[in-house]
Design a protein around this motif. Structure first.
Motif, PDB file in Angstrom:
ATOM      1  N   HIS A 152       0.827  -1.205   0.000  1.00 52.13           N
ATOM      2  CA  HIS A 152       0.000   0.000   0.000  1.00 52.13           C
ATOM      3  C   HIS A 152       0.865   1.259   0.000  1.00 52.13           C
ATOM      4  CE1 HIS A 152      -3.976  -1.750   0.241  1.00 52.13           C
ATOM      5  NE2 HIS A 152      -3.517  -2.609   1.128  1.00 52.13           N
ATOM      6  N   THR A 153       1.960   1.241   0.722  1.00 51.17           N
ATOM      7  CA  THR A 153       2.868   2.382   0.737  1.00 51.17           C
ATOM      8  C   THR A 153       3.431   2.633  -0.653  1.00 51.17           C
ATOM      9  OG1 THR A 153       3.444   1.959   3.039  1.00 51.17           O
ATOM     10  CG2 THR A 153       4.974   3.333   1.768  1.00 51.17           C
TER      11      THR A 153
ATOM     12  N   SER B 255       3.503   5.732  -5.632  1.00 51.39           N
ATOM     13  CA  SER B 255       3.402   5.685  -7.087  1.00 51.39           C
ATOM     14  C   SER B 255       2.263   6.559  -7.591  1.00 51.39           C
ATOM     15  CB  SER B 255       3.197   4.237  -7.544  1.00 51.39           C
ATOM     16  OG  SER B 255       3.030   4.186  -8.937  1.00 51.39           O
ATOM     17  N   ALA B 256       1.103   6.495  -6.945  1.00 51.02           N
ATOM     18  CA  ALA B 256      -0.040   7.306  -7.348  1.00 51.02           C
ATOM     19  C   ALA B 256       0.280   8.788  -7.185  1.00 51.02           C
ATOM     20  CB  ALA B 256      -1.273   6.933  -6.534  1.00 51.02           C
ATOM     21  N   HIS B 257       0.952   9.136  -6.102  1.00 52.34           N
ATOM     22  CA  HIS B 257       1.314  10.528  -5.864  1.00 52.34           C
ATOM     23  C   HIS B 257       2.314  11.001  -6.920  1.00 52.34           C
ATOM     24  CE1 HIS B 257       1.830  14.210  -3.637  1.00 52.34           C
ATOM     25  NE2 HIS B 257       3.132  14.051  -3.685  1.00 52.34           N
ATOM     26  N   ALA B 258       3.271  10.181  -7.263  1.00 55.01           N
ATOM     27  CA  ALA B 258       4.284  10.542  -8.253  1.00 55.01           C
ATOM     28  C   ALA B 258       3.675  10.692  -9.644  1.00 55.01           C
ATOM     29  CB  ALA B 258       5.398   9.494  -8.270  1.00 55.01           C
TER      30      ALA B 258
ATOM     31  N   ASP C 278      -1.879  11.156  -9.660  1.00 54.10           N
ATOM     32  CA  ASP C 278      -3.230  10.626  -9.495  1.00 54.10           C
ATOM     33  C   ASP C 278      -3.797  10.934  -8.123  1.00 54.10           C
ATOM     34  OD1 ASP C 278      -3.044   9.571 -12.008  1.00 54.10           O
ATOM     35  OD2 ASP C 278      -2.480   7.568 -11.325  1.00 54.10           O
ATOM     36  N   CYS C 279      -2.963  11.372  -7.214  1.00 52.18           N
ATOM     37  CA  CYS C 279      -3.377  11.579  -5.831  1.00 52.18           C
ATOM     38  C   CYS C 279      -3.534  13.066  -5.584  1.00 52.18           C
ATOM     39  CB  CYS C 279      -2.315  10.990  -4.895  1.00 52.18           C
ATOM     40  SG  CYS C 279      -2.710  11.119  -3.171  1.00 52.18           S
ATOM     41  N   GLN C 280      -4.688  13.471  -5.053  1.00 53.59           N
ATOM     42  CA  GLN C 280      -4.898  14.866  -4.700  1.00 53.59           C
ATOM     43  C   GLN C 280      -4.842  14.999  -3.189  1.00 53.59           C
ATOM     44  OE1 GLN C 280      -8.559  16.285  -6.274  1.00 53.59           O
ATOM     45  NE2 GLN C 280      -7.849  16.261  -8.391  1.00 53.59           N
ATOM     46  N   THR C 281      -4.192  16.039  -2.738  1.00 56.75           N
ATOM     47  CA  THR C 281      -4.155  16.280  -1.303  1.00 56.75           C
ATOM     48  C   THR C 281      -5.440  16.957  -0.878  1.00 56.75           C
ATOM     49  OG1 THR C 281      -3.145  18.454  -1.516  1.00 56.75           O
ATOM     50  CG2 THR C 281      -1.641  16.566  -1.378  1.00 56.75           C
ATOM     51  N   HIS C 282      -5.696  17.004   0.406  1.00 59.28           N
ATOM     52  CA  HIS C 282      -6.903  17.633   0.921  1.00 59.28           C
ATOM     53  C   HIS C 282      -6.875  19.154   0.707  1.00 59.28           C
ATOM     54  CE1 HIS C 282      -4.016  17.947   4.172  1.00 59.28           C
ATOM     55  NE2 HIS C 282      -4.758  18.891   4.719  1.00 59.28           N
TER      56      HIS C 282
END
Length: 68
Positions: free
Chosen positions: A44-45, A50-53, A56-60
């Motif tokens: 999961h880490t 990978s998603a953040h890089a 694909d990942c949005q922060t709050h």
């Protein structure tokens, strides 16, 4: 192999996992459930990194395009 019911498969996977991704601290136990839990945590880490890089990942703190 990690989820195999055959002990030989599990221990072969365990050895290869340890060889490729050495832990900074020794295993606290050799119990299969504990190892599988740690494997999921690592997976999961890696997935989250990978998603953040990939963007694909949005922060709050992110705002949709066109908003204030």
């Amino acid at each position: 192999m990690a989820t195999s019911s055959r002990d030989e498969d599990f221990w072969a996977f365990h050895a290869e996992f340890t060889r490729r991704l050495p832990d900074e601290s020794p295993l606290r136990t050799t119990a299969k459930p504990w190892f599988l839990h740690r494997l999921r945590v690592v997976a999961h880490t890696i997935q989250n990194i990978s998603a953040h890089a990939d963007g694909d990942c949005q922060t709050h703190d992110s705002k949709p395009a066109g908003s204030g």
